[in-house]
Design a protein around this motif. Sequence first.
Motif, PDB file in Angstrom:
ATOM      1  N   UNK A 265       0.796  -1.234   0.000  1.00 55.25           N
ATOM      2  CA  UNK A 265       0.000   0.000   0.000  1.00 55.25           C
ATOM      3  C   UNK A 265       0.827   1.282   0.000  1.00 55.25           C
ATOM      4  N   UNK A 266       1.882   1.316  -0.798  1.00 57.39           N
ATOM      5  CA  UNK A 266       2.609   2.575  -0.985  1.00 57.39           C
ATOM      6  C   UNK A 266       1.674   3.566  -1.665  1.00 57.39           C
ATOM      7  N   UNK A 267       1.621   4.767  -1.133  1.00 58.30           N
ATOM      8  CA  UNK A 267       0.717   5.773  -1.689  1.00 58.30           C
ATOM      9  C   UNK A 267       0.708   7.022  -0.836  1.00 58.30           C
ATOM     10  N   UNK A 268      -0.241   7.899  -1.045  1.00 58.84           N
ATOM     11  CA  UNK A 268      -0.302   9.150  -0.279  1.00 58.84           C
ATOM     12  C   UNK A 268      -0.307   8.892   1.218  1.00 58.84           C
ATOM     13  N   UNK A 269       0.498   9.664   1.925  1.00 62.63           N
ATOM     14  CA  UNK A 269       0.587   9.530   3.377  1.00 62.63           C
ATOM     15  C   UNK A 269       1.567   8.485   3.853  1.00 62.63           C
ATOM     16  N   UNK A 270       2.163   7.739   2.936  1.00 63.58           N
ATOM     17  CA  UNK A 270       3.124   6.701   3.312  1.00 63.58           C
ATOM     18  C   UNK A 270       4.555   7.155   3.019  1.00 63.58           C
ATOM     19  N   UNK A 271       5.449   6.845   3.951  1.00 65.46           N
ATOM     20  CA  UNK A 271       6.867   7.126   3.762  1.00 65.46           C
ATOM     21  C   UNK A 271       7.569   5.850   3.330  1.00 65.46           C
TER      22      UNK A 271
ATOM     23  N   UNK B 193       7.043   4.332  -6.918  1.00 65.58           N
ATOM     24  CA  UNK B 193       6.576   4.809  -5.609  1.00 65.58           C
ATOM     25  C   UNK B 193       6.153   6.272  -5.688  1.00 65.58           C
ATOM     26  N   UNK B 194       6.905   7.064  -6.424  1.00 67.54           N
ATOM     27  CA  UNK B 194       6.541   8.472  -6.609  1.00 67.54           C
ATOM     28  C   UNK B 194       5.211   8.595  -7.350  1.00 67.54           C
ATOM     29  N   UNK B 195       5.039   7.818  -8.415  1.00 73.43           N
ATOM     30  CA  UNK B 195       3.800   7.883  -9.188  1.00 73.43           C
ATOM     31  C   UNK B 195       2.602   7.410  -8.370  1.00 73.43           C
ATOM     32  N   UNK B 196       2.839   6.516  -7.406  1.00 78.63           N
ATOM     33  CA  UNK B 196       1.763   6.062  -6.525  1.00 78.63           C
ATOM     34  C   UNK B 196       1.390   7.098  -5.475  1.00 78.63           C
TER      35      UNK B 196
ATOM     36  N   UNK C 145      10.134   5.050   8.492  1.00 76.87           N
ATOM     37  CA  UNK C 145       9.471   4.545   7.286  1.00 76.87           C
ATOM     38  C   UNK C 145       8.358   3.530   7.553  1.00 76.87           C
ATOM     39  N   UNK C 146       7.330   3.639   6.726  1.00 74.19           N
ATOM     40  CA  UNK C 146       6.276   2.623   6.711  1.00 74.19           C
ATOM     41  C   UNK C 146       6.729   1.395   5.943  1.00 74.19           C
TER      42      UNK C 146
END
Length: 346
Positions: A171-177, A194-197, A238-239
């Motif tokens: 679940x890499x995405x907004x709000x995740x480091x 990861x950036x595009x996600x 990091x998450x």
Amino acid sequence: MTTVAAYAAPAAKAPLERTTIERREVGEFDVLIDIKFAGICHSDIHQAREGWGEAIFPMVPGHEIAGIVSEVGSGVTKYKVGDRVGVGCLVDSCRECENCKAGLEQYCTGGNVGTYNAIDKNGEPTYGGYSEKIVVDENFVVRIPDGLSLDVAAPLLCAGITTYSPLRHWNAGPGKKVAILGMGGLGHMGVKIAHALGAEVTVLSQSLRKKEDGLKLGADHYYATSDENTFKELRGTFDLILSTVSAPLNLDQFLSLLKTDGAFVNVGAPEEPVRLNLFSVIGGRKTLAGSGIGGIQETQEMLDFCAEHGFGAEIELIKADQINEAYERVLNSDVRYRFVIDTATI
């Protein structure tokens, strides 16, 4: 049978050399692909040099294949002559187990068939993409979107899906480091995806030598793991850490960088065993995991995602007679960021 030119390793650790191989006749559900480009993956080197165990020789490596359909079997419904297609790390699986039915052919419990260094269901060794043509069942072929040129699409068939699959699963995405450990063939794709996600992306690399590249590709931060202060500054940050490194690491050191319930996921596969103090995962309820490529449906999803966001791999195009030199350069981390063979030069 059709005779085609190829580059093969005649024995373990031997230089690759030009040769010919036989491809099977196109069956009812087969697709004949004229290979245009083939990426060089670190896995090719591990296997050609028997770093991961006993292998099958002669070996034609290559599981990052992009080309054009030139013939289809009478029962093929998914592709037609002229289609732009790709083949990744698998050319078959049992198709019957729970994982295959769930679209997880990479974890086939009945035994999947690798694109090379494997035995096909006909009892013959499989040969990979360092060749002019390949015959593959239509169910293990993917479509390359028009928005991607074939040369930069080829490495997506391994490097792209190997990073996309775990980034999506965790679940890499907004709000995740998210941290990408290693800035090579896999790592640079991990940064882009990861950036595009929508994740906040950090590169962890041995040095700052590739920092400018990392930031251009979408990283928000870039740290050198050779600097002890990195581990003090980023403790508990990091998450998710995605490790693309194929050498043994100090896992305890890197696990300290995770938040509670964070995950450290390995996609790089060292030849040597690694050590771990279990308190590094017990404290913080952390996860140490691994991930292997992706299924066929997810690979298609990844290609469509990359095309939608307008990127492929960063490549250095080479001629076939440069393969052995390219292997040495990969081992010396001297490539930015994926060698791709122009198979017209075979």
